[in-house]
Design a protein around this motif. Sequence first.
Motif, short mmCIF file in Angstrom:
data_model
loop_
_atom_site.label_atom_id
_atom_site.label_comp_id
_atom_site.label_asym_id
_atom_site.label_seq_id
_atom_site.Cartn_x
_atom_site.Cartn_y
_atom_site.Cartn_z
N TYR A 1 -49.94 18.19 -27.40
CA TYR A 1 -50.54 17.27 -28.37
C TYR A 1 -50.89 15.93 -27.74
CZ TYR A 1 -48.98 20.60 -31.89
OH TYR A 1 -48.79 21.74 -32.64
N GLN A 2 -50.62 15.77 -26.45
CA GLN A 2 -50.92 14.55 -25.71
C GLN A 2 -50.35 13.32 -26.41
OE1 GLN A 2 -55.03 14.27 -24.60
NE2 GLN A 2 -55.15 16.38 -23.90
N LEU A 3 -49.05 13.38 -26.67
CA LEU A 3 -48.36 12.30 -27.35
C LEU A 3 -47.11 11.93 -26.58
CD1 LEU A 3 -48.52 13.54 -31.07
CD2 LEU A 3 -49.91 11.75 -30.03
N SER B 1 -50.75 7.02 -16.73
CA SER B 1 -51.85 7.97 -16.82
C SER B 1 -51.45 9.26 -16.10
CB SER B 1 -53.12 7.40 -16.20
OG SER B 1 -52.93 7.14 -14.83
N ILE B 2 -51.91 10.39 -16.63
CA ILE B 2 -51.50 11.70 -16.13
C ILE B 2 -52.72 12.56 -15.87
CG2 ILE B 2 -50.22 13.80 -16.69
CD1 ILE B 2 -48.34 12.15 -18.35
N ASN C 1 -57.76 14.75 -16.77
CA ASN C 1 -56.95 13.57 -17.09
C ASN C 1 -56.50 13.70 -18.54
OD1 ASN C 1 -57.35 12.34 -14.53
ND2 ASN C 1 -59.38 11.69 -15.19
N ILE C 2 -55.33 14.30 -18.74
CA ILE C 2 -54.89 14.60 -20.11
C ILE C 2 -54.35 13.38 -20.82
CG2 ILE C 2 -54.39 16.99 -19.53
CD1 ILE C 2 -51.44 16.24 -19.39
N ALA C 3 -53.98 12.34 -20.10
CA ALA C 3 -53.47 11.13 -20.75
C ALA C 3 -54.45 9.99 -20.56
CB ALA C 3 -52.11 10.75 -20.20
N ARG D 1 -56.61 7.31 -24.97
CA ARG D 1 -56.68 6.37 -23.86
C ARG D 1 -56.68 4.93 -24.36
NH1 ARG D 1 -60.87 6.66 -18.80
NH2 ARG D 1 -60.10 4.82 -17.71
N THR D 2 -57.34 4.70 -25.45
CA THR D 2 -57.43 3.33 -25.96
C THR D 2 -56.08 2.82 -26.43
OG1 THR D 2 -59.69 3.74 -26.66
CG2 THR D 2 -58.58 1.86 -27.64
#
Length: 437
Positions: A151-153, A379-380, A401-403, A409-410
């Motif tokens: 979920y990129q959290l 960043s990942i 770049n998943i993160a 990103r913002t």
Amino acid sequence: MERRVEGSPNAQRVIRLQAPLVDSVSCYCKVDAGLKTVATARKFVPGSKICIQPDINPRAHRSRSSRRERNRVQPPLLPGLPDDLAIACLIRVPRVEHRKLRLVCKRWQRLLSGNFYYSLRKNLGMAEEWVYVMKRDRDGKISWHAFDPTYQLWQPLPPVPVEYSEARGFGCAVLSGCHLYLFGGEDPLRGSMRRVVFYDARTNKWHPAPGMIRRRHCFGSCVIDNCLYVAGGECEGIQRALRSAEVYDPSKRKWSSIAEMGTGMVPFIGVIHNGKWYLKGLGSRRQVMSEAYDPETNTWTPVNDGMITGWRNPSTTMNGQLYSIDCRDGCKLRVYDEATDSWNKFIDSKLHLGSSRALEAAALVPLNGKLCIIRNNMSISLVDVSSPDKHVESNPRLWENIAGRGHFRTLVTNLWSSIAGRSSLKSHIVHCQVLQA
């Protein structure tokens, strides 16, 4: 109880009478307030506040049969479904929701805190891997967060134990896939430590563990066959680097000494490759040296081949291959070729981010079959090293770049970037691990 006896008009005599002891199954002295009967309360003084027989067992009147009967009659995990089907449904709930599931009821809390639930998820291929990042803030405090790649959290975590909130030079490793260990290190006030604690990703709690044999900090560590190995480092009060090494077996909860290194070393890089543990660091005279440990023979051997010469940090192994970062910001990868005993260029993202410390690649770890690059600004990037097409132009999913995409990103990446050092703050990653649950 008092009784007055009149002997004459001018004199009165008072006689005190003590109430007799009475046998009963009730405790009138109200020691067991709220209980109607207590089987073991036999003798008491009516009206007194101290029971003559204080060893009253409030549970004595409850029979074993009633307890067994109460345990048999339990509400179902899910109304209308047998428990086996309910568990089959619950193990499919995403990991990000497990913290909420524990709050539903006690049965759910016990289920999600045990090994049975997560063993099923692992055996059925449903276990999820999260990235756990430990950072040292500008004020020297240790903070950590977990990243959910699905979920990129970023997920909140319980605070680091107090003894490690400001520690330096401590080790970090993962055992059993879900236990993150912190061990050793140097406390600003107490000096070198032998303390060990571990975090359970299944229960989201910290627990104590047996301490190391030797106090040390700035040492090397690794995990082989689910055993934690520690070697070298420094100890407060000793002017030379340590040679001693030890191993921890979580199944026995015991530390044991192993063969000492050839010379004392303060390692700054280490990796497991072909079943051996390679360490590279500084000796007692600050000279660069390297050794390899073989757990099968329990021996240390000096190493100085092409792998050691071109070895850079961070590095990791995956599927038998040894990978390393080839650029400070992690935009390039290298791979070690055993046939030629040299490092070769592997993948180039064609996107150079910069040379600031905030953009520096701090960790390289395997994640869900891919290589995960974590930078100081949080960043990942994910790299699919198994893809036959190693060109980013023709294979956009080779380097992701998943993160750092869109809304995420913002709100998150920019926030962590400012914390990490873009806004003149000094913060950096000290450890990064992957836990499964």
